[in-house]
Design a protein around this motif. Structure first.
Motif, PDB file in Angstrom:
ATOM      1  N   GLN A 269      30.449  42.865  34.057  1.00 30.64           N
ATOM      2  CA  GLN A 269      31.768  42.584  34.628  1.00 30.64           C
ATOM      3  C   GLN A 269      31.711  42.578  36.151  1.00 30.64           C
ATOM      4  OE1 GLN A 269      34.136  45.648  32.788  1.00 30.64           O
ATOM      5  NE2 GLN A 269      34.636  44.373  31.017  1.00 30.64           N
ATOM      6  N   SER A 270      30.972  43.502  36.718  1.00 26.71           N
ATOM      7  CA  SER A 270      30.854  43.564  38.176  1.00 26.71           C
ATOM      8  C   SER A 270      30.138  42.342  38.726  1.00 26.71           C
ATOM      9  CB  SER A 270      30.120  44.834  38.600  1.00 26.71           C
ATOM     10  OG  SER A 270      30.886  45.965  38.266  1.00 26.71           O
ATOM     11  N   LYS A 271      29.074  41.911  38.048  1.00 32.68           N
ATOM     12  CA  LYS A 271      28.358  40.707  38.478  1.00 32.68           C
ATOM     13  C   LYS A 271      29.277  39.491  38.417  1.00 32.68           C
ATOM     14  CE  LYS A 271      23.557  41.839  37.378  1.00 32.68           C
ATOM     15  NZ  LYS A 271      22.395  41.467  36.538  1.00 32.68           N
ATOM     16  N   ASP A 272      30.038  39.385  37.343  1.00 29.10           N
ATOM     17  CA  ASP A 272      30.954  38.262  37.180  1.00 29.10           C
ATOM     18  C   ASP A 272      32.000  38.243  38.296  1.00 29.10           C
ATOM     19  OD1 ASP A 272      31.979  35.984  35.652  1.00 29.10           O
ATOM     20  OD2 ASP A 272      33.695  37.311  35.232  1.00 29.10           O
ATOM     21  N   LYS A 273      32.557  39.404  38.620  1.00 29.58           N
ATOM     22  CA  LYS A 273      33.552  39.490  39.686  1.00 29.58           C
ATOM     23  C   LYS A 273      32.941  39.135  41.039  1.00 29.58           C
ATOM     24  CE  LYS A 273      36.615  42.838  37.508  1.00 29.58           C
ATOM     25  NZ  LYS A 273      37.154  44.198  37.530  1.00 29.58           N
ATOM     26  N   ALA A 274      31.713  39.563  41.274  1.00 34.85           N
ATOM     27  CA  ALA A 274      31.036  39.254  42.539  1.00 34.85           C
ATOM     28  C   ALA A 274      30.803  37.746  42.666  1.00 34.85           C
ATOM     29  CB  ALA A 274      29.718  40.009  42.637  1.00 34.85           C
TER      30      ALA A 274
ATOM     31  N   ARG B 169      32.508  35.359  41.218  1.00 32.26           N
ATOM     32  CA  ARG B 169      33.807  34.709  41.421  1.00 32.26           C
ATOM     33  C   ARG B 169      34.296  34.878  42.864  1.00 32.26           C
ATOM     34  NH1 ARG B 169      36.608  33.180  36.682  1.00 32.26           N
ATOM     35  NH2 ARG B 169      35.548  33.887  34.802  1.00 32.26           N
ATOM     36  N   ALA B 170      34.076  36.043  43.443  1.00 33.96           N
ATOM     37  CA  ALA B 170      34.487  36.290  44.823  1.00 33.96           C
ATOM     38  C   ALA B 170      33.703  35.398  45.782  1.00 33.96           C
ATOM     39  CB  ALA B 170      34.306  37.757  45.183  1.00 33.96           C
TER      40      ALA B 170
ATOM     41  N   HIS C   6      34.902  31.815  45.411  1.00 36.09           N
ATOM     42  CA  HIS C   6      36.205  31.634  46.056  1.00 36.09           C
ATOM     43  C   HIS C   6      36.041  31.528  47.573  1.00 36.09           C
ATOM     44  CE1 HIS C   6      40.477  31.811  46.747  1.00 36.09           C
ATOM     45  NE2 HIS C   6      40.312  32.858  47.540  1.00 36.09           N
TER      46      HIS C   6
ATOM     47  N   ARG D 215      43.394  28.222  44.440  1.00 38.51           N
ATOM     48  CA  ARG D 215      42.999  29.023  43.275  1.00 38.51           C
ATOM     49  C   ARG D 215      43.759  28.576  42.026  1.00 38.51           C
ATOM     50  NH1 ARG D 215      40.418  34.171  41.986  1.00 38.51           N
ATOM     51  NH2 ARG D 215      39.572  34.105  44.056  1.00 38.51           N
TER      52      ARG D 215
END
Length: 102
Positions: A17-22, A24-25, A28, A96
């Protein structure tokens, strides 16, 4: 000593989950960077210059200056796409919502 057998699964889930959020950030921020570059180019082109000739020269000039340092992401084709991104989505805050892949 008893160890909760789900701890490894839970940790792997947190890592994923952390990798996915990173990712995506970063995506963006990269999209925002492209949008801002496109905006600068568009505004420079619209500043009373002869659009066709000046726009072609400006994009080529920007590519020649940036590509050696930042790579192929700043080719003439890519810079044209950044300009097109701004023209297609002129409101930055709407990016977004309008780009579903973000």
């Amino acid at each position: 000593m008893l160890i909760n057998q789900t701890i490894i699964t839970d940790i792997k889930t947190i890592i994923a989950q952390s990798k996915d959020k990173a990712i995506r950030a970063v995506d963006h921020q990269r999209t925002l960077m492209y949008w801002h570059i496109g905006k600068l180019i568009f505004e420079e082109e619209q500043d009373g210059k002869e659009r066709t000739d000046y726009g072609t020269y400006l994009i080529k000039y920007i590519s020649e200056k940036l590509q050696p340092e930042f790579g192929s992401g700043f080719s003439i084709r890519q810079i044209n796409l950044y300009r097109q991104l701004y023209r297609t989505f002129p409101i930055v805050h709407a990016l977004r919502a309008q780009l579903s892949w973000t």
